[in-house]
Design an enzyme around this catalytic site. Sequence first.
Site, PDB file in Angstrom:
ATOM      1  N   GLU A  69      48.209  10.682 -14.201  1.00 29.62           N
ATOM      2  CA  GLU A  69      48.048  10.749 -12.870  1.00 29.62           C
ATOM      3  C   GLU A  69      47.400  11.896 -12.299  1.00 29.62           C
ATOM      4  O   GLU A  69      48.105  13.074 -12.635  1.00 29.62           O
ATOM      5  CB  GLU A  69      49.335  10.122 -11.919  1.00 29.62           C
ATOM      6  CG  GLU A  69      49.255  10.252 -10.315  1.00 29.62           C
ATOM      7  CD  GLU A  69      48.065   9.663  -9.813  1.00 29.62           C
ATOM      8  OE1 GLU A  69      47.811   8.287 -10.316  1.00 29.62           O
ATOM      9  OE2 GLU A  69      47.209  10.132  -9.315  1.00 29.62           O
ATOM     10  N   ASP A 118      40.093   3.803  -8.957  1.00 26.92           N
ATOM     11  CA  ASP A 118      39.289   4.103  -7.672  1.00 26.92           C
ATOM     12  C   ASP A 118      37.796   3.678  -7.738  1.00 26.92           C
ATOM     13  O   ASP A 118      37.076   3.913  -8.856  1.00 26.92           O
ATOM     14  CB  ASP A 118      39.149   5.538  -7.489  1.00 26.92           C
ATOM     15  CG  ASP A 118      40.716   6.059  -6.991  1.00 26.92           C
ATOM     16  OD1 ASP A 118      41.269   5.205  -6.663  1.00 26.92           O
ATOM     17  OD2 ASP A 118      40.996   7.186  -7.264  1.00 26.92           O
ATOM     18  N   LYS A 122      29.618   5.019  -4.060  1.00 24.10           N
ATOM     19  CA  LYS A 122      28.283   5.824  -3.926  1.00 24.10           C
ATOM     20  C   LYS A 122      27.629   5.975  -5.574  1.00 24.10           C
ATOM     21  O   LYS A 122      28.382   6.391  -6.591  1.00 24.10           O
ATOM     22  CB  LYS A 122      28.306   6.921  -3.447  1.00 24.10           C
ATOM     23  CG  LYS A 122      28.872   6.944  -1.884  1.00 24.10           C
ATOM     24  CD  LYS A 122      28.525   7.997  -1.224  1.00 24.10           C
ATOM     25  CE  LYS A 122      28.918   8.114   0.238  1.00 24.10           C
ATOM     26  NZ  LYS A 122      30.095   8.895   0.710  1.00 24.10           N
ATOM     27  N   GLU A 196      47.888  -4.378  -7.534  1.00 26.47           N
ATOM     28  CA  GLU A 196      47.897  -5.926  -7.771  1.00 26.47           C
ATOM     29  C   GLU A 196      48.472  -6.609  -6.960  1.00 26.47           C
ATOM     30  O   GLU A 196      48.280  -7.801  -6.685  1.00 26.47           O
ATOM     31  CB  GLU A 196      48.178  -6.134  -9.359  1.00 26.47           C
ATOM     32  CG  GLU A 196      48.042  -7.580  -9.810  1.00 26.47           C
ATOM     33  CD  GLU A 196      48.193  -7.530 -11.358  1.00 26.47           C
ATOM     34  OE1 GLU A 196      48.381  -6.511 -11.963  1.00 26.47           O
ATOM     35  OE2 GLU A 196      48.109  -8.477 -11.766  1.00 26.47           O
TER      36      GLU A 196
HETATM   37  N1  SAM Z   1      47.350   2.163 -11.056  1.00 23.17           N
HETATM   38  C1  SAM Z   1      48.057   1.932  -9.865  1.00 23.17           C
HETATM   39  C2  SAM Z   1      48.084   0.223  -9.233  1.00 23.17           C
HETATM   40  O1  SAM Z   1      47.326  -0.210  -9.693  1.00 23.17           O
HETATM   41  O2  SAM Z   1      48.814   0.343  -8.285  1.00 23.17           O
HETATM   42  C3  SAM Z   1      47.152   3.120  -8.836  1.00 23.17           C
HETATM   43  C4  SAM Z   1      45.953   2.450  -8.266  1.00 23.17           C
HETATM   44  S1  SAM Z   1      45.086   3.630  -7.449  1.00 23.17           S
HETATM   45  C5  SAM Z   1      43.817   2.874  -6.520  1.00 23.17           C
HETATM   46  C6  SAM Z   1      44.344   4.715  -8.602  1.00 23.17           C
HETATM   47  C7  SAM Z   1      45.197   6.152  -8.986  1.00 23.17           C
HETATM   48  O3  SAM Z   1      44.114   6.617 -10.006  1.00 23.17           O
HETATM   49  C8  SAM Z   1      45.239   6.870  -7.836  1.00 23.17           C
HETATM   50  O4  SAM Z   1      46.624   7.243  -7.819  1.00 23.17           O
HETATM   51  C9  SAM Z   1      44.524   8.062  -8.351  1.00 23.17           C
HETATM   52  O5  SAM Z   1      45.146   9.252  -7.872  1.00 23.17           O
HETATM   53  C10 SAM Z   1      44.444   8.014  -9.843  1.00 23.17           C
HETATM   54  N2  SAM Z   1      43.166   8.560 -10.307  1.00 23.17           N
HETATM   55  C11 SAM Z   1      42.006   8.267  -9.871  1.00 23.17           C
HETATM   56  N3  SAM Z   1      41.202   8.952 -10.755  1.00 23.17           N
HETATM   57  C12 SAM Z   1      41.959   9.839 -11.946  1.00 23.17           C
HETATM   58  C13 SAM Z   1      41.421  10.685 -12.733  1.00 23.17           C
HETATM   59  N4  SAM Z   1      40.365  10.930 -12.899  1.00 23.17           N
HETATM   60  N5  SAM Z   1      42.379  11.231 -13.679  1.00 23.17           N
HETATM   61  C14 SAM Z   1      43.848  10.938 -13.179  1.00 23.17           C
HETATM   62  N6  SAM Z   1      44.057   9.851 -12.256  1.00 23.17           N
HETATM   63  C15 SAM Z   1      42.943   9.374 -11.487  1.00 23.17           C
END
Ligand code: SAM
Length: 219
Positions: A69, A118, A122, A196
């Site tokens: 994370e 995420d 864009k 989810e």
């Molecule tokens: N996986 C969890 C869920 O399904 O409930 C969290 C989803 S949240 C939308 C996306 C998570 O991915 C965030 O906590 C974000 O900080 C992390 N994240 C996004 N890009 C990342 C990266 N390049 N490396 C590590 N973590 C990342």
Amino acid sequence: MRLKNITGSREVIAGSEYVIHEPEKQKGKWKKQVFENDNPQYIEIGMGKGRFITQLAEKNPDINFVGIEKYSSVLLRAVQKMEANELKNLVFIRMDAEYISDVFDRDEVDRIYLNFSDPWPKDRHAKRRLTSGNFLDRYREIIKKDGVVEFKTDNRVLFDYSVAEAPAAGWEILKMTYDLHNDEEMIKGNIMTEYEERFSNMGNPICKYIIRQDQEENR
Ligand code: SAM
């Protein structure tokens, strides 16, 4: 993920025994140095507050799990869960997955989970999507040849992009669904993530694919 700057989270993470602090030093040595066993290794990238990987690790004591994370304020929640219920087969890394191949060696990972990554809507940010060819190339550097990447999202635009991106990057789609919660086969053993639960409660169907590298391609 809404990011609150939780005071002291960086310090808690920095002092936590459940977090691997210089993960590059474990490259090629995770089984020997971190887990001290020869079990398979599964990682989740972008684990958020860690509900998914914590439950998965609880159910599968003979698999090593590494949760990754980017943000301390989010990882903090997973660390707190471990403090309440310690698991020997789960550790965390706070890092940007961009550098994943500095941390794991070739063939060191058996499976990668991406949950509700995420979307980076864009076009100019497409390379940051965790299912982009850019990231799939990095996963190829660390995952076993027959290892799989499992991806779930409720974001149909991101899913369609990911479904197109995988074969273009030399990965084969083994299974996919546009409605996981109504797919009798793929729902088996499903563990809900925080996102989810939130999005399926809002009525959004959940998409999922499982991909593997094209087996005939040379590495
Ligand atoms: N996986 C969890 C869920 O399904 O409930 C969290 C989803 S949240 C939308 C996306 C998570 O991915 C965030 O906590 C974000 O900080 C992390 N994240 C996004 N890009 C990342 C990266 N390049 N490396 C590590 N973590 C990342």
